[in-house]
Design an enzyme around this catalytic site. Sequence first.
Site, PDB file in Angstrom:
ATOM      1  N   HIS A 150      -6.194 -33.809  16.836  1.00 46.52           N
ATOM      2  CA  HIS A 150      -5.068 -34.647  17.258  1.00 46.52           C
ATOM      3  C   HIS A 150      -3.933 -33.791  17.810  1.00 46.52           C
ATOM      4  CE1 HIS A 150      -7.015 -38.157  15.525  1.00 46.52           C
ATOM      5  NE2 HIS A 150      -7.480 -37.289  14.648  1.00 46.52           N
TER       6      HIS A 150
ATOM      7  N   GLY B  18      -4.823  -1.515   4.759  1.00 49.06           N
ATOM      8  CA  GLY B  18      -4.007  -2.644   4.292  1.00 49.06           C
ATOM      9  C   GLY B  18      -4.679  -3.985   4.537  1.00 49.06           C
ATOM     10  N   ARG B  19      -5.233  -4.172   5.741  1.00 48.80           N
ATOM     11  CA  ARG B  19      -5.816  -5.484   6.066  1.00 48.80           C
ATOM     12  C   ARG B  19      -7.199  -5.678   5.457  1.00 48.80           C
ATOM     13  NH1 ARG B  19      -4.649  -2.426  10.371  1.00 48.80           N
ATOM     14  NH2 ARG B  19      -6.317  -1.566  11.671  1.00 48.80           N
TER      15      ARG B  19
ATOM     16  N   GLU C 296      -4.928  -6.688  14.755  1.00 53.59           N
ATOM     17  CA  GLU C 296      -4.358  -5.390  14.368  1.00 53.59           C
ATOM     18  C   GLU C 296      -5.453  -4.314  14.449  1.00 53.59           C
ATOM     19  OE1 GLU C 296      -0.774  -4.680  11.489  1.00 53.59           O
ATOM     20  OE2 GLU C 296      -2.561  -4.408  10.262  1.00 53.59           O
TER      21      GLU C 296
ATOM     22  N   LYS D 234       9.148  -1.133  14.421  1.00 50.82           N
ATOM     23  CA  LYS D 234       9.752  -0.841  13.109  1.00 50.82           C
ATOM     24  C   LYS D 234      10.882   0.158  13.259  1.00 50.82           C
ATOM     25  CE  LYS D 234       5.716  -1.110  10.058  1.00 50.82           C
ATOM     26  NZ  LYS D 234       4.800  -0.295   9.266  1.00 50.82           N
TER      27      LYS D 234
ATOM     28  N   GLU E 277      10.497  -4.976   4.706  1.00 54.31           N
ATOM     29  CA  GLU E 277      10.598  -6.382   4.312  1.00 54.31           C
ATOM     30  C   GLU E 277      10.324  -6.550   2.816  1.00 54.31           C
ATOM     31  OE1 GLU E 277       8.867  -5.173   6.889  1.00 54.31           O
ATOM     32  OE2 GLU E 277       8.577  -6.663   8.479  1.00 54.31           O
TER      33      GLU E 277
ATOM     34  N   LYS F 259       0.842  -1.200   0.000  1.00 55.07           N
ATOM     35  CA  LYS F 259       0.000   0.000   0.000  1.00 55.07           C
ATOM     36  C   LYS F 259       0.881   1.257   0.000  1.00 55.07           C
ATOM     37  CE  LYS F 259      -3.438   2.625   2.467  1.00 55.07           C
ATOM     38  NZ  LYS F 259      -4.360   2.800   3.561  1.00 55.07           N
TER      39      LYS F 259
HETATM   40  O1  F6P Z   1       1.904  -4.261   9.998  1.00 52.31           O
HETATM   41  C1  F6P Z   1       1.662  -2.936   9.657  1.00 52.31           C
HETATM   42  C2  F6P Z   1       1.199  -2.795   8.240  1.00 52.31           C
HETATM   43  O2  F6P Z   1       1.085  -1.430   8.012  1.00 52.31           O
HETATM   44  C3  F6P Z   1      -0.122  -3.516   7.929  1.00 52.31           C
HETATM   45  O3  F6P Z   1      -1.236  -2.832   8.381  1.00 52.31           O
HETATM   46  C4  F6P Z   1      -0.022  -3.638   6.450  1.00 52.31           C
HETATM   47  O4  F6P Z   1      -0.955  -4.559   5.941  1.00 52.31           O
HETATM   48  C5  F6P Z   1       1.406  -4.084   6.314  1.00 52.31           C
HETATM   49  O5  F6P Z   1       2.112  -3.330   7.296  1.00 52.31           O
HETATM   50  C6  F6P Z   1       2.025  -3.884   4.959  1.00 52.31           C
HETATM   51  O6  F6P Z   1       2.008  -2.554   4.546  1.00 52.31           O
HETATM   52  P1  F6P Z   1       2.203  -2.146   3.043  1.00 52.31           P
HETATM   53  O7  F6P Z   1       1.102  -2.741   2.243  1.00 52.31           O
HETATM   54  O8  F6P Z   1       2.178  -0.638   3.026  1.00 52.31           O
HETATM   55  O9  F6P Z   1       3.542  -2.676   2.569  1.00 52.31           O
END
Ligand code: F6P
Length: 531
Positions: free
Chosen positions: A389, A272-273, A358, A500, A216, A210
């Site tokens: 199990h 994002g979620r 979240e 972060k 990462e 987003k």
């Molecule tokens: O974990 C924090 C967060 O901002 C989430 O809400 C989001 O889905 C994720 O990191 C990834 O963010 P982006 O889509 O901006 O890379």
Amino acid sequence: MNSKNYSPTATTAWSNLNAEADSATEVRITDLFAADSQRAEKFSVSSGELFLDFSKNLVTDKVWSELLKLAEQSPLLSHRAAMFAGEPINSTENRAVLHAALRAEPEDANSSQARERIALVKQQLQSVKAASDKIRAGQWLGSTGKAITDIVNIGIGGSDLGPKLACAALEEYAHADIKLHFISNVDGAEILTTLKKLNPETTLVALASKTFTTQETLLNAKTAIRWFKQTLGLDNAQNSSHFVGLTANPANAIAYGIPEDQILEFAEWVGGRYSLWSSIGLSIAISIGFEQFEQMLLGAQEMDSHFQQAPLESNMPVIMALLGIWYSNFLKLETTAVIPYCERLLLLPSYLQQLDMESNGKATSLNGEPVDYHTGAILWGQTGTNGQHAFFQLLHQGTRTVPIDFIAAAKDNLSNEEHHRVLLGNMLAQSSALMTGQAAPEGEQHRFYPGNKPSNTLMLKQLSPKNFGALVALYEHKVFVQGSIWNINSFDQWGVELGKKMANELLGDNVDSNGFDASTQALFAYIADNS
Ligand code: F6P
């Protein structure tokens, strides 16, 4: 009810529920069934092809009526109207929360602004259609002229979990020749072992973020770009037909080098979620085809209408939210489990962990005050029958009570009659045994099953794209209802920021760990000595 002068604990319903909770330990669900032959029917509800049986809950008629009053005495209805109208209910970021607009139709619009928004969404979805159609038809070619056979979605959190879950859940509809791969973790072992198995000539990276700033995701993208250089001699692969960008920040994607016509944009009012319905869902559209993707949107839209129109007492997300609040705030049960009896929904608990925890893992009210009651539930789960199990022992005979959502499809085209009968038989047996329990034979206390363990059973007619869409939207709205009653902002995530920031301080080559606590300094030294 205005959220400014509201606290759930100040409502009469909250006080009445507290009083009911004091005597709740004496209530046995089996007695409630014995006293009311209509209970199973009374405590069940349908929406489209979803059927929820919530009769096996530790809820008397009195508790149920007070829970409904709690919803009425909360700002839920005005909050719901504000969300669908596009008001900036994400107050700490001053943003609207409009994932429902991603699946809305022009006739759902009740203002010119809403009409424009839906037109924009339709236009953005056309780009998803164009790209996915081209890839599925073998017309999207890599730099050596070969058709794409493998999609690597690089993203994390909402830019990973929704698409990954949907692609697994809807495997029945998957394209036979195109394989999907999902890379999220910054652990290099994940991307390096995946890339090793792929042919770069026929691989397309969907860079899903987003913000287009996530550490990462950008490191994994860098590794993929290097792989294209090493294997194909391709400079700046991000600028080739091997990359598309899925983002609400096209400026960052352009600056990163993604060609402008390969950037599939979505609006910043999509959290994002909540983004699998947007261009973040490109991998879903590639896998199942755009028509089925639209079916998924339709299922979610039907759930949106149900949530907006059904009376509280027959409103599925409201019902599930109220039961969760009863268990968490009044019976003080600490966790809740989601157990799909469907292996293709294995990722549902992980998906719901982000959606729920979240969103509602917050301790500050919308009034800016610390809350004095529990919010977000601790959610966990695994598929049945595997869980039987593993952890079901604790569910049956442990000292804690864990309310469960059992989920299954009545019919499964990928299975056969024999397997499906055994699968569903197990689910029904578990929910029934957890409720009824069993007395121990004389002198054999270890064979005592206390029972009285509550559960919901959510049946889908089948795991179609439409029903899957409805299922996910159901949980989205359940989380929304709980956030409204708890009077918290379900749409920010400041809690992940501090970690972060501190990670960034420990990332460079010549890191000075002296500013950190003694334990972190010692661990830092251990890693330096042993790496
Ligand atoms: O974990 C924090 C967060 O901002 C989430 O809400 C989001 O889905 C994720 O990191 C990834 O963010 P982006 O889509 O901006 O890379």
